[in-house]
Design an enzyme around this catalytic site. Structure first.
Site, PDB file in Angstrom:
ATOM      1  N   CYS A  98      -4.170  -2.848   3.160  1.00  0.00           N
ATOM      2  CA  CYS A  98      -3.135  -3.803   2.768  1.00  0.00           C
ATOM      3  C   CYS A  98      -2.250  -3.225   1.676  1.00  0.00           C
ATOM      4  CB  CYS A  98      -3.781  -5.098   2.280  1.00  0.00           C
ATOM      5  SG  CYS A  98      -4.627  -6.027   3.567  1.00  0.00           S
ATOM      6  N   CYS A 114       7.449  10.287  -2.747  1.00  0.00           N
ATOM      7  CA  CYS A 114       7.013   9.077  -2.046  1.00  0.00           C
ATOM      8  C   CYS A 114       6.256   8.210  -3.044  1.00  0.00           C
ATOM      9  CB  CYS A 114       6.155   9.418  -0.824  1.00  0.00           C
ATOM     10  SG  CYS A 114       4.556  10.157  -1.246  1.00  0.00           S
TER      11      CYS A 114
END
Length: 512
Positions: A274, A465
């Site tokens: 998640c 990133c």
């Protein structure tokens, strides 16, 4: 008289005998409680509550000979199967034929274990407590984080850093203090699973890793416990009721287990959490509520009964319709856990010879680039700040290119000034064979390949990133596409990504 008639008569007689014995026990209990109350009243000078306004029962007592009416004027306290507050609290479900008195008594005498007190476990536990399940066990070794609060409804802002199990029990007690709550402040392991599971009637898998799911399922098969398993990610969820009915391994009439549905775990690199993929609160909440519903159905029908065929329920929040069901097969004839040829045994589980992490594969941190192809956030900050100064005086001059490979939705949450967004998903879709001739290359998304190829060869490309993993893979793909000009242009990544940037350089950078 036929043998069937004789059996019926014998059963009637046995029932009558048992009911007579039960009534005698009730009378003895009432007499004992009356003596206790009288003694207590004499000591305090008060009238015992059990003798106040107690009317004679209008119902006869059934015996083996029939019904014998109570003596005139005899005062008998009615012993109700539920407490007064239970009739009030559970009245809305008691009047339903699907629950009724029998179902409520089964709920009160049942014990349910919730493994994981997160997005699934919180709503599941709340509705089980609300329904009157007698005992609820909660296993979780984590503490409450602020990022949990949008979906884990038993926790609150005031309980950040508190053990999740303690936070959940505090909320559950305020909801229903009559339920017994049993905390387990630890992560589930093979060494403790069987001892804990053995104390419960139904197990709920509210975890988020393949290794945990296999361990929980294997334990339920070995102990003959029904399992309600669910998962959720982004806007989708799935639900299964496994090992139902919970018959011994080798019995083909038992329900399939997790290994029947997924004999092999997914590739470790393909598993998205998640935290990485995102989750919408109502989605995981929906699946947790459905887990509670299926658990209530199992308990009220009777643990050993199952009239519903096994199925996989799929939920997609943005689809129409949002639900669809896939019929599952029965137990696999050669399942390693629930078949007659099962290799998953109690001894193997307790000895630790079943390594679930190894079976599912552990994802190691990506280390795809050489040290010369990477820079730390401290090193890049010096270049970034000097470049900012140059950009303020001469906006057209840029000494390097910073490529942020997060998806657009994350890039919009916060980014470094001057960076350009080329999602890693777009980079992956690009073809290496098509990049050798820019004129013949089909247009790519936003023309990013041509855009970078047309840069001056002395302008390096830095890739960043969120965590420093996708950036490494993106650098490799860019070099595969020939964007380094055969080694004339430097392309590298920023180690540990924007998370390290926030921790070491800019604490105001958004954390999510």
């Amino acid at each position: 008289m036929s043998s069937v008639d004789a059996q019926i008569v014998a059963l009637h007689a046995q029932i009558a005998s048992c009911e007579t014995q039960l009534q005698r026990l009730r009378d003895q209990l009432f007499e004992a409680e009356s003596h206790r109350d009288i003694s207590s009243g004499a000591a305090t000078g008060q009238t015992p509550l059990s003798l106040v306004n107690v009317a004679p029962s209008s119902h006869p007592t059934e015996t083996s000979e029939g019904f014998s009416h109570q003596e005139k004027g005899q005062k008998v306290a009615k012993i109700w199967p539920l407490d007064k507050h239970e009739y009030r609290r559970y009245g809305r479900q008691l009047i339903m034929s699907e629950i009724g008195l029998t179902g409520q008594l089964r709920l009160r005498s049942s014990a349910v274990l919730v493994v994981g007190v997160g997005g699934l476990g919180c709503p599941a536990a709340a509705y089980l407590a609300g329904a009157g399940v007698g005992t609820i066990g909660l296993i979780d070794g984590d503490t409450v984080e602020e990022s949990n609060l949008h979906r884990q409804i038993l926790h609150s802002t005031e309980r950040v850093d508190m053990a999740k199990v303690d936070s959940a029990i505090a909320s559950l007690k305020s909801l229903n203090p009559t339920v017994k709550y049993v905390p387990y402040h630890k992560r589930l392991t093979a060494e403790i699973a069987l001892d804990i599971f053995d104390q419960y009637d139904v197990i709920l898998d509210c975890t988020d890793t393949p290794a945990s799911r296999y361990l929980i399922s294997d334990s339920c098969v070995l102990l003959e416990k029904p399992l309600v398993s669910a998962s959720a990610l982004r806007t989708e969820g799935q639900l299964m009721v496994l090992n139902n009915p919970p018959l011994p391994a080798g019995n083909a009439q038992g329900g399939p287990c997790y290994r029947c549905v997924f004999p092999k775990p997914p590739p470790a690199a393909s598993v998205v959490s998640c935290g990485d993929g995102g989750i919408l609160g109502p989605v995981v909440g929906t699946m947790g509520v459905l887990q509670a519903l299926e658990t209530i159905k199992i308990i009220t029908k009777g643990i050993q009964r199952s009239s519903e065929p096994p199925s996989l329920l799929l939920f997609s929040a943005f689809s129409n319709p949002p639900f669809r069901s896939i019929r599952l097969r029965t137990r696999k004839a050669k399942c390693s856990a629930c078949s007659a040829q099962a290799t998953v045994t109690r001894e193997a589980l307790e000895s630790g010879s079943l390594d679930y992490v190894q079976f599912c594969g552990a994802v190691s941190p990506i280390d795809a680039l050489a040290a010369t192809e990477r820079v730390s956030v401290v090193e890049y900050s010096r270049l970034y700040n000097s470049s900012d100064a140059a950009m303020n005086t001469q906006p057209s001059i840029k000494e390097h290119i910073l490529v942020d490979v997060r998806e657009k939705v994350q890039f919009e949450l916060g980014n470094l000034e001057g960076s350009i967004n080329i999602p890693y998903s777009a980079i992956c879709r690009s073809s290496a064979t098509a990049s050798t001739d820019p004129l013949s290359q089909p247009p790519s998304e936003d023309g990013w390949v041509a855009q970078l190829r047309n840069l001056a060869e002395d302008r390096p490309i830095y890739v960043v990133c969120r965590l420093g993993n996708d950036s490494q893979l993106a650098v490799g793909k860019m070099k595969e596409l020939g964007l380094d000009g055969g080694g004339t242009r430097w392309i590298g990544d920023i180690r540990d990504g924007l998370r390290a940037w926030r921790k070491r350089i800019d604490p105001d950078f958004p954390e999510y």
